[in-house]
Design a protein around this motif. Structure first.
Motif, PDB file in Angstrom:
ATOM      1  N   GLY A  70      -7.079  14.319 -25.291  1.00  0.00           N
ATOM      2  CA  GLY A  70      -7.957  13.761 -24.146  1.00  0.00           C
ATOM      3  C   GLY A  70      -8.398  12.229 -24.623  1.00  0.00           C
ATOM      4  N   ASP A  71      -8.891  11.374 -23.690  1.00  0.00           N
ATOM      5  CA  ASP A  71      -9.700  10.242 -23.881  1.00  0.00           C
ATOM      6  C   ASP A  71     -10.656  10.377 -24.821  1.00  0.00           C
ATOM      7  N   THR A  72     -10.920   9.633 -25.936  1.00  0.00           N
ATOM      8  CA  THR A  72     -11.891   9.764 -26.686  1.00  0.00           C
ATOM      9  C   THR A  72     -13.215   9.215 -26.022  1.00  0.00           C
ATOM     10  N   ALA A  73     -13.248   8.076 -25.230  1.00  0.00           N
ATOM     11  CA  ALA A  73     -14.541   7.901 -24.542  1.00  0.00           C
ATOM     12  C   ALA A  73     -14.894   8.874 -23.553  1.00  0.00           C
ATOM     13  N   PRO A 284      -8.674   9.236 -43.957  1.00  0.00           N
ATOM     14  CA  PRO A 284      -8.249  10.342 -43.141  1.00  0.00           C
ATOM     15  C   PRO A 284      -9.329  10.915 -42.435  1.00  0.00           C
ATOM     16  N   GLY A 285      -9.260  11.317 -41.195  1.00  0.00           N
ATOM     17  CA  GLY A 285     -10.325  12.054 -40.609  1.00  0.00           C
ATOM     18  C   GLY A 285     -11.388  11.066 -39.940  1.00  0.00           C
ATOM     19  N   PHE A 286     -10.978   9.692 -39.843  1.00  0.00           N
ATOM     20  CA  PHE A 286     -12.109   8.812 -39.201  1.00  0.00           C
ATOM     21  C   PHE A 286     -11.225   7.965 -38.325  1.00  0.00           C
ATOM     22  N   GLU A 287      -9.946   8.495 -37.665  1.00  0.00           N
ATOM     23  CA  GLU A 287      -9.160   7.963 -36.728  1.00  0.00           C
ATOM     24  C   GLU A 287      -9.960   7.449 -35.409  1.00  0.00           C
ATOM     25  N   ALA A 288     -10.992   8.384 -35.248  1.00  0.00           N
ATOM     26  CA  ALA A 288     -11.774   7.823 -33.980  1.00  0.00           C
ATOM     27  C   ALA A 288     -12.717   6.706 -34.112  1.00  0.00           C
ATOM     28  N   ALA A 289     -13.224   6.736 -35.417  1.00  0.00           N
ATOM     29  CA  ALA A 289     -14.229   5.598 -35.830  1.00  0.00           C
ATOM     30  C   ALA A 289     -13.116   4.250 -35.823  1.00  0.00           C
ATOM     31  N   VAL A 290     -12.022   4.437 -36.115  1.00  0.00           N
ATOM     32  CA  VAL A 290     -11.050   3.129 -36.268  1.00  0.00           C
ATOM     33  C   VAL A 290     -10.776   2.744 -34.536  1.00  0.00           C
ATOM     34  N   GLU A 291     -10.552   3.842 -33.754  1.00  0.00           N
ATOM     35  CA  GLU A 291     -10.336   3.547 -32.385  1.00  0.00           C
ATOM     36  C   GLU A 291     -11.409   2.973 -31.641  1.00  0.00           C
ATOM     37  N   LEU A 292     -12.665   3.321 -32.061  1.00  0.00           N
ATOM     38  CA  LEU A 292     -13.625   2.846 -31.460  1.00  0.00           C
ATOM     39  C   LEU A 292     -14.384   1.439 -32.268  1.00  0.00           C
ATOM     40  N   GLU A 293     -13.559   1.186 -33.193  1.00  0.00           N
ATOM     41  CA  GLU A 293     -13.882  -0.269 -33.902  1.00  0.00           C
ATOM     42  C   GLU A 293     -15.238  -0.108 -34.572  1.00  0.00           C
ATOM     43  N   CYS A 294     -15.602   0.971 -35.011  1.00  0.00           N
ATOM     44  CA  CYS A 294     -17.145   1.020 -35.762  1.00  0.00           C
ATOM     45  C   CYS A 294     -16.964   0.309 -37.220  1.00  0.00           C
ATOM     46  N   LEU A 295     -17.928  -0.054 -37.640  1.00  0.00           N
ATOM     47  CA  LEU A 295     -18.076  -1.109 -38.743  1.00  0.00           C
ATOM     48  C   LEU A 295     -19.132  -0.658 -39.686  1.00  0.00           C
ATOM     49  N   LEU A 296     -18.901  -0.605 -41.069  1.00  0.00           N
ATOM     50  CA  LEU A 296     -19.761  -0.372 -42.204  1.00  0.00           C
ATOM     51  C   LEU A 296     -20.125  -1.580 -42.941  1.00  0.00           C
TER      52      LEU A 296
END
Length: 326
Positions: A70-73, A284-296
């Motif tokens: 499903g859609d992440t959002a 690995p495991g942070f695909e959703a963070a990449v999709e949501l353009e999260c920044l560290l």
């Protein structure tokens, strides 16, 4: 995508964490201690803890929901509307109740950046920062909200202080109390800290010196950027772990929710800190963070200590230029 998350999480709140400086919250008097053992706290705790326990019985696993099709959002929308969420860490679970009824602040639900930062610190930061001997890493979290990030770090054997503005303290304290009961005690402590308030900063600093300052989704309005940075600088100033060669640092996980405040942060921070901007690409495991353009962001206090950390603006343009040349 952003609109769907905002609709779910900011329902009824017109200004995000509008009380982040505590202007509408009750201020404790000079010298009054914010101890959970006081009579007032004891009167409030049983009711809050019972409510939290009821919600925790229905906790939904964050990563299980995120892995589902499903859609992440839409999946994040679903999580925001659950009474409680849980997160697997250190061979067990951290569970927190959400306060979906609040309209005074945005700390009533768990924002996805808290999950991503907890997992990133577990895998990529804490293994390199374990102090020698039996001393635990001392961590302070700013804008803890429901407390998931700070409690996750407590489960990883850190000594954690979770902080919030007065309006958000009720649910945070209840979640910390429930975590302590489930884990048979433990070290996490919830304390009031309104960004830029010197009395709050001094009280929290007494729990240090800190190895790490952490926060997620705390950049949402330009007027809060300067007090946020000033608070981080003050909490890092004691320089815990310096004798062991470990430089105290702050880790922020952000989404660009307000372009002006995000730009203000990146413009002001170099005056006080050495700033490293990272992302989750290729992890690995942070695909959703990449999709949501999260920044560290990693912030390390500059060697030249500013005498005016607790006074006025962070730095004028000339001082910023000098800091960038440092």
């Amino acid at each position: 995508r952003q609109g769907a998350r905002r609709k779910a999480r900011l329902a009824g709140a017109s200004d995000g964490r509008k009380d982040a400086t505590g202007k509408k919250g009750r201020r404790r008097g000079e010298g009054e201690e914010e101890e959970e053992g006081t009579a007032a706290a004891e009167e409030q705790r049983p009711k809050a803890t019972r409510a939290s326990a009821t919600s925790l019985a229905n906790a939904v696993d964050f990563e299980a929901v995120l892995r589902a099709p499903g859609d992440t959002a839409e999946k994040l929308f679903e999580l925001a509307n659950k009474p409680a969420v849980r997160f697997s860490i250190a061979g067990g679970y951290v569970q927190v109740a959400q306060d979906r009824s609040t309209t005074e602040h945005s700390g009533g639900v768990v924002w996805e950046t808290a999950f991503f930062l907890a997992r990133y610190l577990e895998q990529h930061v804490l293994p390199e920062r374990r102090p020698s001997g039996e001393r635990r890493l001392r961590v302070v979290e700013l804008g803890s909200g429901c407390g998931l990030l700070g409690l996750a770090l407590a489960s990883l054997d850190c000594k954690v202080t979770l902080t919030e503005q007065p309006a958000a303290m009720g649910n945070l304290k209840a979640n910390v109390a429930a975590h302590k009961a489930a884990s048979g005690g433990g070290l996490p402590k919830a304390m009031q800290l309104s960004w830029g308030e010197e009395a709050d900063i001094a009280a929290v600093s007494a729990r240090g010196p800190f190895d790490l300052v952490v926060a997620s989704d705390v950049v949402f309005a330009t007027r809060f950027v300067e007090p946020l940075l000033r608070s981080v600088a003050a909490l890092l100033a004691a320089r815990a772990g310096e004798a062991e060669g470990a430089v105290p640092e702050c880790w922020l996980c952000l989404q660009q929710r307000d372009p002006d405040s995000h730009r203000e942060l990146l413009d002001q921070a170099p005056a006080l800190f050495r700033v490293a901007e990272l992302n989750f690409e290729g992890l690995p495991g942070f695909e959703a963070a990449v999709e949501l353009e999260c920044l560290l962001l990693r912030l390390r206090l500059r060697k030249r200590r500013r005498e005016d950390l607790g006074k006025g603006a962070v730095a004028p343009a000339a001082e910023k230029a000098e800091a960038e040349a440092e």
